[in-house]
Design a protein around this motif. Structure first.
Motif, short mmCIF file in Angstrom:
data_model
loop_
_atom_site.label_atom_id
_atom_site.label_comp_id
_atom_site.label_asym_id
_atom_site.label_seq_id
_atom_site.Cartn_x
_atom_site.Cartn_y
_atom_site.Cartn_z
N ALA A 58 14.53 2.05 30.85
CA ALA A 58 14.79 3.28 30.10
C ALA A 58 15.90 3.07 29.07
N PHE A 183 10.92 7.41 22.28
CA PHE A 183 11.28 7.72 23.66
C PHE A 183 11.83 9.14 23.76
N GLY A 260 9.24 16.72 25.82
CA GLY A 260 9.19 15.25 25.86
C GLY A 260 10.02 14.68 26.99
N ARG A 261 11.17 14.11 26.64
CA ARG A 261 11.99 13.41 27.63
C ARG A 261 13.18 14.23 28.11
N CYS A 315 18.69 14.68 29.27
CA CYS A 315 17.74 13.75 28.69
C CYS A 315 17.47 12.66 29.73
N PHE A 316 16.20 12.48 30.07
CA PHE A 316 15.82 11.52 31.09
C PHE A 316 16.28 10.11 30.73
N LEU A 453 8.74 12.42 35.66
CA LEU A 453 9.06 11.22 34.89
C LEU A 453 9.64 10.15 35.80
#
Length: 460
Positions: A58, A183, A260-261, A315-316, A453
């Motif tokens: 990540a 990302f 999204g993330r 945020c992941f 996720l």
């Protein structure tokens, strides 16, 4: 007893999954249904998978460019067990260099921050430029026969991927990683609220660091969308009059968003124009003017037309943000602050919290000073919100480490009916101008997305 066992059955693992060897496929499957195996918050095997499959692939935040403004400035930061020197070299380029000497593996730089044109290994004296090039090797000819035995055209190992967004510096240990902006995806729309309030960008202070006996995922989930806890966990802060917004109605009328993330929470603002609503949370007119120059019309509509003000977000996998506006002691005026924080895993049951204060570089000096005090009061290492939250997280982690936790599925389906229909429909594009999915009211949509996720990453 019979009725009790029937009622509990939806919350229990199957007979197989409570054995010594856990079938991780079953863990991921239940997570995707919004039923969370309690032991994921304190599980050594899963933590090993997180290290191998998640944090090694990540995009990980390591620093902000304002921390290294001058040529030669550096900070030392970790991605779990790996130490990196984040440096602005003598030509002004930002580097991320693995903090390990090429000779015998000594940690090259042991100071947390500073300014240096060269780094010298304390073990045998090998010297490197701040761009990573090896430049000095004691007794090179006598020990190695010169370049014939060991050529000096070597460099420190760089991070496989390095990129930045709005001054936030990220690295990725996967050489084949997708670009950072791909990302982040649509979450950049919301990231701008925290990181771009004028053309001059942010300046950050910190990080403060402290360790808590809690699993890293809990804080990340909490900041991603848990509006449900604030009227209860933080009730005392409302009672003493320092913060007006955690009242139950204020939180219930706010929206959560996921794009999204990442995703986060918002508060519902009183009626008014964009300027009036920004003043309501404490921004002075000169700052509002600069904000309007850098936020897009669509970003301004979320506040000015839709009436939502961003609050906490994640945020992941483990980068979170806070935007709040408490009253300073002795004043009836509120003042906003922004904080960036990272949940740095130490083990399955311990996390190092790294917390930065962030403020617009162009903000007035008095605003910066007061905003910093507001941050320390709420979310610094001894902040009131911080103390409330950590008590919950430590309790959850401790309980998740026991044998009974391996039998229990936690219900993370708030906002869903039994047939998976939402309790409240998502906001329309006319009601919420941001990208992704947003909805009003209490729900756990964001926490489910974050854990989906997580399951996707470590089951890959």
């Amino acid at each position: 007893m019979r009725c009790g066992s029937i009622e509990q059955r939806p919350f229990l693992y199957s007979r197989y999954s409570v054995q010594t060897v856990i079938d991780h496929r079953e863990v991921f499957g239940t997570v995707r249904r919004g039923m969370i195996p309690a032991h994921i918050y304190n599980d050594k095997e899963l933590f090993a998978l997180e290290k191998e499959r998640l944090f090694s692939r990540a995009w990980m935040f390591v620093a902000h460019e304002s921390e290294i403004p001058q040529d030669g400035d550096y900070v030392v930061r970790r991605v779990l067990d790996d130490s990196f020197i984040i440096a602005r070299d003598s030509s002004g380029q930002v580097r991320a260099l693995f903090n390990m000497c090429l000779h015998r593996g000594m940690q090259l730089c042991r100071a947390e921050m500073g300014n240096a044109s060269n780094f010298r290994c304390p073990y045998h004296g090998w010297t490197y430029r701040n761009d990573g090039r090896l430049t000095g090797l004691p007794f090179h000819r006598e020990a190695y026969g010169g370049d014939e035995g060991f050529a000096k055209n070597q460099t420190l190992l760089p991070a496989p991927n390095l990129a930045s967004y709005n001054g936030l510096i990220f690295i990725n240990l996967d050489a084949a990683a997708e670009p950072l902006e791909d990302f982040l995806g649509d979450f950049t729309f919301y990231l701008d609220y925290y990181t771009k309030q004028s053309a001059r960008g942010l300046q950050v202070q910190g990080p403060q660091r402290w360790r808590i006996k809690a699993n890293w995922k809990i804080g990340a989930e909490n900041f991603a969308g848990d509006m449900y806890h604030t009227p209860h966990t933080h009730a005392s802060i409302v009672d003493i009059g320092l913060f007006r917004e955690p009242k139950a109605q204020k939180r219930k009328d706010g929206a959560t968003y996921w794009a999204g993330r990442g995703g986060g929470t918002t508060y519902k603002l009183p009626p008014g124009s964009f300027n009036e609503r920004m003043r309501y949370v404490g921004y002075p007119d000169d700052m509002i003017g600069r904000i309007k120059e850098v936020w897009t019309p669509r970003q301004q509509r979320v506040v000015g037309e839709d009436g939502f003000m961003i609050s906490a977000a994640t945020c992941f996998p483990n980068l979170s943000f806070v935007h709040n506006w408490p009253k300073l002691p002795g004043s009836d005026q509120v003042l906003p602050f922004i904080s960036i924080r990272q949940w740095q895993p130490i083990s399955e049951n311990e996390t190092e919290v790294c917390s930065w204060f962030a403020v617009d570089s162009a903000a007035p000096a008095d605003f910066k000073k007061d905003s910093y005090q507001a941050y320390l009061m709420c979310f610094g290492s001894t902040g009131m919100f911080e103390q409330d939250d950590v008590e919950n997280w430590v309790s959850l982690t401790t309980t998740a480490g026991g044998s009974m936790a391996r039998r229990l599925l936690l219900n993370s389906r708030m906002g869903l009916l039994s047939d998976d229909r939402p309790v409240t429909e998502a906001l329309t594009a006319e009601s919420f101008h941001g990208p992704g999915r947003a909805q009003v009211g209490y729900n756990e949509y964001n926490q489910r997305q974050l854990l989906n996720l997580w399951a996707e990453a470590i089951s890959a």
